[in-house]
Write a protein that holds these residues in place. Structure first.
Motif, PDB file in Angstrom:
ATOM      1  N   VAL A  22     -30.664 -30.085 -25.519  1.00  0.00           N
ATOM      2  CA  VAL A  22     -32.123 -30.246 -25.345  1.00  0.00           C
ATOM      3  C   VAL A  22     -32.676 -28.859 -25.029  1.00  0.00           C
ATOM      4  O   VAL A  22     -33.150 -28.598 -23.932  1.00  0.00           O
TER       5      VAL A  22
ATOM      6  N   ASP B 279     -38.832 -31.703 -17.066  1.00  0.00           N
ATOM      7  CA  ASP B 279     -38.340 -30.341 -17.246  1.00  0.00           C
ATOM      8  C   ASP B 279     -39.275 -29.557 -18.146  1.00  0.00           C
ATOM      9  O   ASP B 279     -39.196 -29.666 -19.367  1.00  0.00           O
TER      10      ASP B 279
ATOM     11  N   ALA C 185     -36.732 -35.831 -17.645  1.00  0.00           N
ATOM     12  CA  ALA C 185     -36.435 -34.403 -17.835  1.00  0.00           C
ATOM     13  C   ALA C 185     -36.679 -33.991 -19.278  1.00  0.00           C
ATOM     14  O   ALA C 185     -37.391 -33.028 -19.558  1.00  0.00           O
ATOM     15  N   TYR C 186     -36.104 -34.760 -20.185  1.00  0.00           N
ATOM     16  CA  TYR C 186     -36.358 -34.493 -21.601  1.00  0.00           C
ATOM     17  C   TYR C 186     -37.647 -35.169 -22.069  1.00  0.00           C
ATOM     18  O   TYR C 186     -38.517 -34.543 -22.675  1.00  0.00           O
TER      19      TYR C 186
ATOM     20  N   HIS D  21     -38.818 -26.728 -18.987  1.00  0.00           N
ATOM     21  CA  HIS D  21     -37.999 -25.906 -19.898  1.00  0.00           C
ATOM     22  C   HIS D  21     -37.338 -26.728 -20.999  1.00  0.00           C
ATOM     23  O   HIS D  21     -36.489 -26.228 -21.729  1.00  0.00           O
ATOM     24  N   LYS D  22     -37.734 -27.993 -21.143  1.00  0.00           N
ATOM     25  CA  LYS D  22     -37.262 -28.777 -22.290  1.00  0.00           C
ATOM     26  C   LYS D  22     -38.380 -28.816 -23.346  1.00  0.00           C
ATOM     27  O   LYS D  22     -38.693 -27.811 -23.945  1.00  0.00           O
TER      28      LYS D  22
ATOM     29  N   GLY E 153     -34.391 -26.836 -12.472  1.00  0.00           N
ATOM     30  CA  GLY E 153     -34.197 -27.711 -13.623  1.00  0.00           C
ATOM     31  C   GLY E 153     -34.213 -29.165 -13.199  1.00  0.00           C
ATOM     32  O   GLY E 153     -34.512 -29.489 -12.031  1.00  0.00           O
ATOM     33  N   GLY E 154     -33.884 -30.042 -14.148  1.00  0.00           N
ATOM     34  CA  GLY E 154     -33.886 -31.469 -13.873  1.00  0.00           C
ATOM     35  C   GLY E 154     -32.806 -31.863 -12.872  1.00  0.00           C
ATOM     36  O   GLY E 154     -33.005 -32.774 -12.057  1.00  0.00           O
ATOM     37  N   SER E 155     -31.667 -31.202 -12.941  1.00  0.00           N
ATOM     38  CA  SER E 155     -30.577 -31.559 -12.023  1.00  0.00           C
ATOM     39  C   SER E 155     -30.982 -31.291 -10.582  1.00  0.00           C
ATOM     40  O   SER E 155     -30.779 -32.143  -9.703  1.00  0.00           O
TER      41      SER E 155
ATOM     42  N   ASP F 167     -36.163 -40.581 -14.705  1.00  0.00           N
ATOM     43  CA  ASP F 167     -35.707 -39.313 -15.266  1.00  0.00           C
ATOM     44  C   ASP F 167     -36.445 -39.057 -16.576  1.00  0.00           C
ATOM     45  O   ASP F 167     -36.137 -39.649 -17.609  1.00  0.00           O
TER      46      ASP F 167
ATOM     47  N   VAL G  34     -30.711 -38.806 -22.800  1.00  0.00           N
ATOM     48  CA  VAL G  34     -30.280 -37.570 -23.422  1.00  0.00           C
ATOM     49  C   VAL G  34     -29.482 -37.853 -24.707  1.00  0.00           C
ATOM     50  O   VAL G  34     -29.485 -37.052 -25.628  1.00  0.00           O
TER      51      VAL G  34
ATOM     52  N   CYS H 276     -26.649 -36.046 -14.204  1.00  0.00           N
ATOM     53  CA  CYS H 276     -27.169 -35.393 -12.988  1.00  0.00           C
ATOM     54  C   CYS H 276     -27.504 -36.428 -11.910  1.00  0.00           C
ATOM     55  O   CYS H 276     -27.540 -36.084 -10.722  1.00  0.00           O
TER      56      CYS H 276
ATOM     57  N   GLY I 174     -36.583 -41.421 -21.800  1.00  0.00           N
ATOM     58  CA  GLY I 174     -35.961 -40.576 -22.809  1.00  0.00           C
ATOM     59  C   GLY I 174     -34.539 -40.224 -22.409  1.00  0.00           C
ATOM     60  O   GLY I 174     -34.326 -39.266 -21.666  1.00  0.00           O
TER      61      GLY I 174
HETATM   62  C1  LIG Z   1     -31.628 -31.886 -19.346  1.00  0.00           C
HETATM   63  C2  LIG Z   1     -31.659 -33.210 -18.711  1.00  0.00           C
HETATM   64  C3  LIG Z   1     -31.351 -33.373 -17.359  1.00  0.00           C
HETATM   65  C4  LIG Z   1     -30.851 -32.235 -16.502  1.00  0.00           C
HETATM   66  O1  LIG Z   1     -31.794 -31.223 -16.386  1.00  0.00           O
HETATM   67  P1  LIG Z   1     -31.374 -29.680 -16.247  1.00  0.00           P
HETATM   68  O2  LIG Z   1     -32.658 -28.976 -16.387  1.00  0.00           O
HETATM   69  O3  LIG Z   1     -30.422 -29.399 -17.378  1.00  0.00           O
HETATM   70  O4  LIG Z   1     -30.736 -29.495 -14.926  1.00  0.00           O
HETATM   71  C5  LIG Z   1     -31.476 -34.618 -16.817  1.00  0.00           C
HETATM   72  N1  LIG Z   1     -31.865 -35.671 -17.555  1.00  0.00           N
HETATM   73  C6  LIG Z   1     -32.157 -35.560 -18.868  1.00  0.00           C
HETATM   74  C7  LIG Z   1     -32.575 -36.771 -19.629  1.00  0.00           C
HETATM   75  C8  LIG Z   1     -32.067 -34.317 -19.493  1.00  0.00           C
HETATM   76  O5  LIG Z   1     -32.348 -34.205 -20.792  1.00  0.00           O
END
Ligand SMILES: *Cc1c(COP(=O)(O)O)cnc(C)c1O
Length: 486
Positions: free
Chosen positions: A91, A303, A276-277, A305-306, A149-151, A274, A249, A195, A247
């Motif tokens: 991602v 995120d 993140a993506y 940065h995604k 980040g997401g983690s 979550d 991963v 994560c 969403g």
């Molecule tokens: C990337 C991602 C994470 C983790 O985020 P990081 O920024 O890589 O630490 C968690 N959940 C999903 C769905 C992601 O795509």
């Protein structure tokens, strides 16, 4: 050195900085210009890899323009690949140009974004609010912060969940740790990102606290979930947390968030989403409905940065109540918190970092350069390309779709005619690296539904139909070659 001499030396240094920076900007621009015409990714020449690994610590300093020359010659030409429009791995988008430019200014200011009356602190407050507004999540001032980040954002949010659940049960986990506290239970869908598990392990709940959420084909079996929660209560565990994905991963699937939110509300659980993506996917009117319930979460991770393309690193933790984080992290006693005209206190009271980087400037620049409408258009476009790729996969007899795309991720498998069925698993497992080595498209793999699966994630604003066709052709050819090699 006396005063005027020192001034002259500083002038000279700044002149060298200006010269080197201009050369770097030109070099970076040329790098960005030529990226799409080169290979997506290529291994480093053995000699360069060795040279980088064996670099010796310099005794004496080098001039800035020498360093810039090294960057342009030995580093920029060997990227991960995510700047290329035929990169579909993990991602990882290309960086937004606005974010790249802003990164220079942020580094030049180099604040620690914790508290105080400097621009960076106020800008982070605004940017966190923007992110919440973008995805339609209610925002109370202070109820969120940027993370690495997401983690990291997940650890922050779940620490809030742990603190609230145990405080409600009469335990002070910050003073006493988990000793003597009831075992917490967390309800986590199988497709949740790893994560979540890491956060539960780090927070001392243990992965043994994880219960599978009964989700079949995206439908929640509410009765089964509530029965599992009741069974936990009966055995003395404390049900505390319910997780949903906006969403996933692996396939970009969106969990039935509204139904999950109903259960969390009825059972008094912290509802964590979550995103993140995929949280940004809510900007696509065609699927916005699928996100209903995300706005009810106690915490939401996304995120920048995604999908947004903010240069790494930029994650974001959002919570419904600012105090849920402050109660979990602040080292300032509540009676001292409202001091000094800063009712929100410091960012260090809401998370795990003390010295904090200026992530807000590149995030602000990235959003401001496109505006809400521009970001939405890009999301719509990526989702449409994913549907187009899924159609290409379905039309290709030697490929099969693993799941219909809901957002911008397409999961699929190869089944070349020259491969015996018993070798298909091994072939699909080896396929991503075989495709990557050919240099024309970049895709990564996963295990989905217990089977080796390729997944293509579309995030690049310049990815076009021709890149999808390249990906399909490359996967088919690489699969045939692997099968032929036995
Ligand atoms: C990337 C991602 C994470 C983790 O985020 P990081 O920024 O890589 O630490 C968690 N959940 C999903 C769905 C992601 O795509």
């Amino acid at each position: 050195m006396s005063g005027p001499d020192r001034d002259a030396a500083r002038d000279g240094e700044l002149e060298a900085f200006r010269r080197a920076a201009h050369v770097l900007v030109d070099g970076v621009t040329e790098y960005l210009e030529t990226l799409p015409s080169g290979p997506v990714w290529q291994p480093l020449p053995d000699t360069l890899r060795e040279r980088l690994l064996e670099l010796s610590l310099p005794e004496h300093g080098a001039a800035l323009d020498e360093l810039v020359a090294t960057v342009l010659h030995d580093v920029l030409p060997y990227p991960m690949g995510n700047g290329h429009p035929a990169f579909f791995g993990w991602v990882n988008p290309p960086p937004s140009p606005a974010g790249v430019v802003a990164s220079l200014a942020a580094a030049a200011m180099n604040p620690s974004v914790v508290s105080g009356d400097h621009a960076d602190v106020h800008l982070e407050r605004a940017v966190v609010r923007w992110l919440a507004e973008l995805v339609g999540y209610p925002h109370e001032p202070g109820a969120g912060l940027l993370t690495s980040g997401g983690s990291a954002a997940t650890i922050v949010c779940l620490a809030g969940a742990r603190n609230r659940a145990l405080a409600a049960a009469g335990y002070d986990v910050r003073r006493d740790g988990l000793a003597g506290a009831p075992r917490l239970a967390a309800y986590v869908p199988v497709e949740a990102h790893s994560c979540v598990r890491r956060a539960l392990e780090l927070l001392g709940l243990g992965s043994g606290a994880m219960r599978e959420v009964p989700l079949g084909a995206g439908r929640l079996d509410t009765d089964a979930l509530r029965a599992a929660i009741a069974a936990d209560r009966a055995s003395g565990s404390l049900p505390a947390l319910l997780v949903g994905s906006a969403g996933t991963v692996n396939t970009g699937a969106i969990d039935p968030l509204d139904e999950l939110a109903d259960v969390a509300a009825a059972e008094g659980l912290w509802f964590h989403v979550d995103g993140a993506y995929g949280a940004l996917g809510v900007l696509d009117p065609a699927i916005a409905d699928r996100y209903r319930g995300m706005e009810r979460a106690d915490s939401l991770v996304l995120d920048p940065h995604k999908w947004l393309g903010v240069p790494v690193d930029a994650g974001c933790a959002l919570v419904r109540r600012a105090d849920d984080l402050r109660d979990a992290f602040s080292l300032i006693p509540p009676y001292l918190r409202q001091d000094a005209g800063a009712p929100l206190g410091t960012f260090a009271e809401y998370g795990v970092e003390q010295t904090r980087p200026f992530r807000a400037l590149k995030t602000w620049a990235t959003i401001a350069a496109r505006g809400r409408a521009g970001i939405a258009a890009q999301v719509v476009r990526a989702n449409a390309l994913a549907r187009e790729l899924a159609a290409l996969v379905e039309r290709e007899p030697e490929l099969e779709l693993a799941a219909a795309p809901e957002t911008s991720i397409v999961a699929f498998r190869a089944r070349p005619a020259n491969c015996p069925p018993e070798r298909l698993e091994a072939l699909n497992g080896a396929l991503p690296e075989a495709v990557q080595a050919r240099g024309r498209a970049f895709v990564t793999g996963t295990v989905f539904d217990g089977r080796e699966t390729l997944r293509a994630c579309i995030l690049h604003p310049e990815t076009r139909s021709e890149h999808l066709a390249t990906l399909v052709a490359e996967v088919v050819e690489a699969a045939r070659a692997l099968a032929a090699d036995g």
